[in-house]
Write a protein that holds these residues in place. Sequence first.
Motif, PDB file in Angstrom:
ATOM      1  N   GLU A  79      80.233  55.531  26.780  1.00 50.48           N
ATOM      2  CA  GLU A  79      79.143  55.439  26.410  1.00 50.48           C
ATOM      3  C   GLU A  79      77.781  55.689  27.319  1.00 50.48           C
ATOM      4  O   GLU A  79      77.656  55.155  28.139  1.00 50.48           O
ATOM      5  CB  GLU A  79      78.605  53.855  25.756  1.00 50.48           C
ATOM      6  N   ASN A  80      76.969  56.820  26.945  1.00 49.93           N
ATOM      7  CA  ASN A  80      76.012  57.171  28.093  1.00 49.93           C
ATOM      8  C   ASN A  80      76.575  57.641  29.086  1.00 49.93           C
ATOM      9  O   ASN A  80      77.466  58.040  29.256  1.00 49.93           O
ATOM     10  CB  ASN A  80      74.841  56.106  27.907  1.00 49.93           C
ATOM     11  N   LEU A  81      76.001  57.133  30.281  1.00 52.90           N
ATOM     12  CA  LEU A  81      76.704  57.144  31.709  1.00 52.90           C
ATOM     13  C   LEU A  81      77.658  56.123  32.035  1.00 52.90           C
ATOM     14  O   LEU A  81      77.722  55.762  33.131  1.00 52.90           O
ATOM     15  CB  LEU A  81      75.525  57.070  32.664  1.00 52.90           C
ATOM     16  N   ARG A  82      78.378  55.511  31.001  1.00 51.77           N
ATOM     17  CA  ARG A  82      79.322  54.482  31.362  1.00 51.77           C
ATOM     18  C   ARG A  82      80.630  54.831  30.763  1.00 51.77           C
ATOM     19  O   ARG A  82      80.799  55.558  29.473  1.00 51.77           O
ATOM     20  CB  ARG A  82      78.699  53.260  30.986  1.00 51.77           C
ATOM     21  N   SER A  83      81.776  54.511  31.346  1.00 49.78           N
ATOM     22  CA  SER A  83      82.975  54.536  30.881  1.00 49.78           C
ATOM     23  C   SER A  83      83.757  53.500  31.244  1.00 49.78           C
ATOM     24  O   SER A  83      83.506  52.466  31.753  1.00 49.78           O
ATOM     25  CB  SER A  83      83.749  55.867  31.708  1.00 49.78           C
ATOM     26  N   ARG A  84      85.039  53.391  30.646  1.00 47.87           N
ATOM     27  CA  ARG A  84      85.999  52.125  30.926  1.00 47.87           C
ATOM     28  C   ARG A  84      87.462  52.847  30.935  1.00 47.87           C
ATOM     29  O   ARG A  84      87.666  53.925  30.884  1.00 47.87           O
ATOM     30  CB  ARG A  84      86.003  51.248  29.669  1.00 47.87           C
TER      31      ARG A  84
ATOM     32  N   THR B 156      89.085  47.634  29.516  1.00 49.45           N
ATOM     33  CA  THR B 156      88.144  47.037  30.717  1.00 49.45           C
ATOM     34  C   THR B 156      86.727  47.119  30.305  1.00 49.45           C
ATOM     35  O   THR B 156      86.458  48.033  29.419  1.00 49.45           O
ATOM     36  CB  THR B 156      88.300  47.838  32.029  1.00 49.45           C
ATOM     37  N   PRO B 157      85.930  46.549  30.838  1.00 52.03           N
ATOM     38  CA  PRO B 157      84.548  46.651  30.452  1.00 52.03           C
ATOM     39  C   PRO B 157      83.894  47.937  30.988  1.00 52.03           C
ATOM     40  O   PRO B 157      84.502  48.682  31.957  1.00 52.03           O
ATOM     41  CB  PRO B 157      83.750  45.374  31.320  1.00 52.03           C
ATOM     42  N   LEU B 158      82.771  48.389  30.184  1.00 49.21           N
ATOM     43  CA  LEU B 158      82.293  49.877  30.810  1.00 49.21           C
ATOM     44  C   LEU B 158      81.712  49.223  31.964  1.00 49.21           C
ATOM     45  O   LEU B 158      81.273  48.326  32.559  1.00 49.21           O
ATOM     46  CB  LEU B 158      80.975  49.850  29.773  1.00 49.21           C
ATOM     47  N   CYS B 159      81.596  50.789  32.750  1.00 52.78           N
ATOM     48  CA  CYS B 159      81.061  50.505  34.051  1.00 52.78           C
ATOM     49  C   CYS B 159      80.575  52.050  34.255  1.00 52.78           C
ATOM     50  O   CYS B 159      80.765  52.969  33.526  1.00 52.78           O
ATOM     51  CB  CYS B 159      82.057  50.358  35.285  1.00 52.78           C
ATOM     52  N   ALA B 160      79.776  52.327  35.497  1.00 54.61           N
ATOM     53  CA  ALA B 160      79.039  53.416  35.782  1.00 54.61           C
ATOM     54  C   ALA B 160      80.106  54.648  35.715  1.00 54.61           C
ATOM     55  O   ALA B 160      81.186  54.313  36.194  1.00 54.61           O
ATOM     56  CB  ALA B 160      78.317  53.287  37.202  1.00 54.61           C
ATOM     57  N   ALA B 161      79.806  55.592  35.116  1.00 57.77           N
ATOM     58  CA  ALA B 161      80.522  56.988  35.194  1.00 57.77           C
ATOM     59  C   ALA B 161      80.364  57.464  36.644  1.00 57.77           C
ATOM     60  O   ALA B 161      79.852  57.361  37.443  1.00 57.77           O
ATOM     61  CB  ALA B 161      79.927  57.917  34.090  1.00 57.77           C
ATOM     62  N   LEU B 162      81.614  58.561  36.633  1.00 63.02           N
ATOM     63  CA  LEU B 162      82.047  59.043  38.089  1.00 63.02           C
ATOM     64  C   LEU B 162      80.603  59.608  38.521  1.00 63.02           C
ATOM     65  O   LEU B 162      79.905  60.604  37.926  1.00 63.02           O
ATOM     66  CB  LEU B 162      83.127  60.134  37.801  1.00 63.02           C
ATOM     67  N   PRO B 163      80.447  59.552  39.836  1.00 60.28           N
ATOM     68  CA  PRO B 163      79.373  60.193  40.370  1.00 60.28           C
ATOM     69  C   PRO B 163      79.546  61.685  41.023  1.00 60.28           C
ATOM     70  O   PRO B 163      80.532  62.012  41.247  1.00 60.28           O
ATOM     71  CB  PRO B 163      78.948  59.248  41.636  1.00 60.28           C
ATOM     72  N   LEU B 164      78.395  62.483  40.772  1.00 62.14           N
ATOM     73  CA  LEU B 164      78.471  63.770  41.240  1.00 62.14           C
ATOM     74  C   LEU B 164      77.754  63.620  42.754  1.00 62.14           C
ATOM     75  O   LEU B 164      76.403  62.899  42.562  1.00 62.14           O
ATOM     76  CB  LEU B 164      77.835  64.811  40.423  1.00 62.14           C
TER      77      LEU B 164
END
Length: 277
Positions: free
Chosen positions: A82-87, A188-196
């Motif tokens: 979702e947006n910039l978040r993944s699980r 798992t809960p959503l968390c911040a997506a992988l950073p570049l």
Amino acid sequence: MPLISMPMYDIHRPSTEALATTIAQLLIKHDVHAEVVWPQDLLSHWRDDRLLLSASCGYPLVNYLPGVQLVGAFHSLAQGCENLRSRSWLVARSADEGRPLSDFHGQRAVCNSEDSHSGFNALRYLIAPLAQHGKFFSQTLFSGSHVASLAALRASQADIAAIDCITWALLRRYQPEALNGLAIVGETPLCAALPLITSASTDALLMEKLRSVLFEITMDEAFHPIMEANLIAGFAVPPRSYYDEVLTFEVLPDGQWMGERSQSAGHSRRESGPQSR
């Protein structure tokens, strides 16, 4: 020469290579020349002053890479994002489909690496409240990659794993046989997506060029096939503090919740090879 890499979701090399190569080609229009590389020693690569652009993981970013700069992050088309978040999906053999996580008490987990948020940190966060007398799993195997974790499940070497939902989606598209006999049993809960990320030596002008190219490649219809092949839907620039959320998943002290720890024969930590694949 500056270095570009996209090591974290390298499930289908032609697609990953097209992404990295196109970024490098677009940078040439901005008088920036860079080499696309495929590193095995990721932490050393991410700490290299020559690093122009790479995909990292939120857990190493907040724990081991204080000197790098955040370029931004990709939005993903994968189910579970979702947006910039993944699980991550909790994955087990199909025979265990429908069982709650609590039923896996005393069984064996497999994780890609201890320095992975998606495979280890997020799973540890979920099982900590379920631990009995400080224990939950009887054993945790460290496989070296999400793909290897799935293979361990299929081979009955372990019973449950947390698998990055983007890795799962890419495997479903490009290597569906890797998912045979397996089922999603939780999340798992959503968390911040992988950073570049880029090195500390990247100046403001070069950072502006980098972000300009990443916005271009994700917004220009000419590059849509490459984006779709990598399940990328867009690019955004969150503040670095966005990744502080990863730290809220850490459960300390670890105790014996994960049980006895062991490594598969092919396992290597991020110092030696990619762990998210």
